[in-house]
Motif scaffolding. Structure first.
Motif, short mmCIF file in Angstrom:
data_model
loop_
_atom_site.label_atom_id
_atom_site.label_comp_id
_atom_site.label_asym_id
_atom_site.label_seq_id
_atom_site.Cartn_x
_atom_site.Cartn_y
_atom_site.Cartn_z
N PHE A 230 33.02 -13.11 -8.77
CA PHE A 230 32.63 -13.54 -10.11
C PHE A 230 33.26 -14.89 -10.46
N SER A 231 34.47 -15.14 -9.98
CA SER A 231 35.13 -16.41 -10.30
C SER A 231 34.39 -17.60 -9.70
N SER A 232 33.73 -17.39 -8.56
CA SER A 232 32.98 -18.48 -7.93
C SER A 232 31.53 -18.54 -8.39
N ASP A 233 31.02 -17.44 -8.94
CA ASP A 233 29.62 -17.41 -9.39
C ASP A 233 29.50 -16.45 -10.58
N PRO A 234 29.97 -16.85 -11.77
CA PRO A 234 29.99 -15.94 -12.92
C PRO A 234 28.62 -15.39 -13.30
N ARG A 235 27.57 -16.19 -13.14
CA ARG A 235 26.24 -15.78 -13.59
C ARG A 235 25.49 -14.95 -12.54
N GLY A 236 25.73 -15.25 -11.28
CA GLY A 236 24.90 -14.63 -10.25
C GLY A 236 25.57 -13.57 -9.40
N ALA A 237 26.85 -13.30 -9.63
CA ALA A 237 27.58 -12.41 -8.74
C ALA A 237 27.13 -10.96 -8.81
N ALA A 238 26.69 -10.50 -9.97
CA ALA A 238 26.40 -9.08 -10.15
C ALA A 238 25.28 -8.59 -9.24
N VAL A 239 24.27 -9.42 -9.03
CA VAL A 239 23.12 -8.98 -8.23
C VAL A 239 23.51 -8.66 -6.79
N PRO A 240 24.14 -9.58 -6.04
CA PRO A 240 24.52 -9.21 -4.68
C PRO A 240 25.54 -8.09 -4.61
N LEU A 241 26.45 -8.02 -5.59
CA LEU A 241 27.44 -6.95 -5.58
C LEU A 241 26.78 -5.58 -5.75
N LEU A 242 25.90 -5.45 -6.73
CA LEU A 242 25.26 -4.16 -6.99
C LEU A 242 24.27 -3.80 -5.88
N ALA A 243 23.61 -4.81 -5.33
CA ALA A 243 22.69 -4.54 -4.22
C ALA A 243 23.46 -4.07 -3.00
N ALA A 244 24.59 -4.71 -2.72
CA ALA A 244 25.42 -4.28 -1.59
C ALA A 244 25.97 -2.88 -1.83
N LEU A 245 26.35 -2.59 -3.07
CA LEU A 245 26.86 -1.25 -3.41
C LEU A 245 25.79 -0.19 -3.19
N ALA A 246 24.57 -0.48 -3.65
CA ALA A 246 23.47 0.47 -3.45
C ALA A 246 23.21 0.68 -1.97
N ALA A 247 23.22 -0.41 -1.19
CA ALA A 247 22.95 -0.30 0.24
C ALA A 247 24.03 0.53 0.93
N GLU A 248 25.29 0.35 0.53
CA GLU A 248 26.39 1.10 1.15
C GLU A 248 26.30 2.59 0.81
N TYR A 249 26.04 2.89 -0.46
CA TYR A 249 25.88 4.30 -0.83
C TYR A 249 24.70 4.94 -0.08
N LEU A 250 23.64 4.15 0.11
CA LEU A 250 22.47 4.68 0.80
C LEU A 250 22.81 5.04 2.25
N LEU A 251 23.61 4.21 2.90
CA LEU A 251 24.03 4.52 4.26
C LEU A 251 24.85 5.80 4.30
N VAL A 252 25.79 5.93 3.36
CA VAL A 252 26.62 7.13 3.31
C VAL A 252 25.78 8.36 3.01
N TRP A 253 24.85 8.23 2.10
CA TRP A 253 23.94 9.33 1.77
C TRP A 253 23.15 9.75 3.01
N GLU A 254 22.71 8.77 3.77
CA GLU A 254 21.94 9.06 4.98
C GLU A 254 22.77 9.86 5.97
N VAL A 255 24.04 9.48 6.14
CA VAL A 255 24.91 10.21 7.05
C VAL A 255 25.21 11.62 6.53
N ALA A 256 25.36 11.73 5.20
CA ALA A 256 25.75 13.01 4.61
C ALA A 256 24.63 14.04 4.59
N ARG A 257 23.40 13.59 4.53
CA ARG A 257 22.32 14.56 4.39
C ARG A 257 21.97 15.18 5.74
#
Length: 323
Positions: A230-257
């Motif tokens: 966020f310090s380097s990109d205050p306006r645009g940081a949330a999108v890649p962070l949340l997208a990466a978070l969703a992708a990571e949870y999806l991988l874990v969900w895939e392994v868990a199911r």
């Protein structure tokens, strides 16, 4: 002139055209469009010369081609690709050739640097109004149009949030098309989950380190990484962070199911993700994924008043579930 303005408005193609910007897919399409608009198919073998700048010892051959009269046609087109690979002296030599293009012929220079570049200074900027400048750099509207056009060409559709994920990514457009081609092998309706599973949505490795820490329950580490981004990109940081978070949870969900299977690009993480999956379980992995997706949607649709709060809440909520 932006790439889609060039294709839509069909401006006159005169003596000089500079294709600039940073997107090679648009550069290829712009060049093909110029050739189509200036030369009939039967004339192209006789009146189209192509050069790769980095392979030339000098620009004598280019100057000769530019000065030549058209053969059994009304115009001659000379293309010099890869001017962005040249050092200062060869760039000046190419400019000298550009300043002597006779009326009736066209010199097209591919100089894939940002129009705002300082070093090197764009050739189009130096030539000024003498050249038609086509900027291939894609903004969000151009990326969305490209995604929708690609889907249409593949006979496919995608959920709005899947399109938003592709638009807000920073992959080059050739990579986006490849991802869509692979996704349509599994069906013609593409979901957010499909895109998150297949694509890397950001080139900033810190976003993936953040997501890995957040999903594993290391909230302090994850929040620190998020703050750094966020310090380097205050306006645009949330999108890649949340997208990466969703992708990571999806991988874990895939392994868990039961019967789940990781995509090929993530197989090397199977042991690591397996440990996280055992700690979280299928239900909490799914909840984490859905929470990240809702946050992503809130940010890209403008519903979120403070995107950083959305990221922080998603991070802390995931860690609390593991206590």
């Amino acid at each position: 002139m932006k790439f889609y303005d060039f294709t839509d408005k069909a401006p006159k193609i005169g003596r000089l055209v500079v294709i600039e910007g940073v997107e090679r897919t648009f550069a290829e399409r712009a060049l093909a469009t110029i050739v189509e608009r200036t030369l009939a198919p039967a004339e192209r073998d006789l009146n189209l010369d192509r050069f790769v700048a980095s392979t030339l010892d000098g620009f004598g051959a280019v100057a000769a081609a530019v000065a030549a009269y058209p053969f059994l046609g009304s115009t001659r087109v000379v293309v010099v690709r890869g001017a962005h690979d040249l050092r200062a002296d060869p760039r000046r030599a190419l400019l000298a050739v550009a300043e002597r293009v006779p009326e009736g012929n066209t010199l097209v220079i591919e100089d894939l640097v940002s129009p705002a570049s300082k070093r090197p200074e764009p050739i189009g900027k130096i030539l000024g109004k003498a050249a038609l400048r086509i900027d291939t750099t894609p903004g969000p509207d151009a990326r969305e149009r490209f995604v929708r056009e690609t889907l249409a060409s593949l006979g496919a559709t995608a959920e709005p949030r899947a399109i938003a994920l592709l638009v807000d990514g920073d992959a080059d457009l050739a990579g986006v098309r490849t991802d869509l081609e692979k996704l349509t092998l599994g069906g013609t309706t593409i979901s957010f989950e499909d895109v998150a599973r297949e694509t890397l949505v950001t080139q900033d490795v810190r976003a993936y380190k953040y997501a890995s820490a957040a999903v594993a329950g290391r909230a302090a580490e994850a929040l620190g990484l998020a703050a750094e981004i966020f310090s380097s990109d205050p306006r645009g940081a949330a999108v890649p962070l949340l997208a990466a978070l969703a992708a990571e949870y999806l991988l874990v969900w895939e392994v868990a199911r039961p019967g789940g299977s990781l995509p090929g690009r993530a197989k090397w993480r199977e042991r690591e993700l397996g440990g996280v999956a055992r700690a979280l379980g299928e239900r909490r992995a799914r909840i984490g994924f859905e929470r990240a997706v809702r946050g992503f949607e809130a940010v890209v649709t403008g519903r979120a008043d403070d995107p950083r709060v959305i990221v922080d809440l998603a991070t802390v909520a995931g860690a609390r579930e593991q206590l």
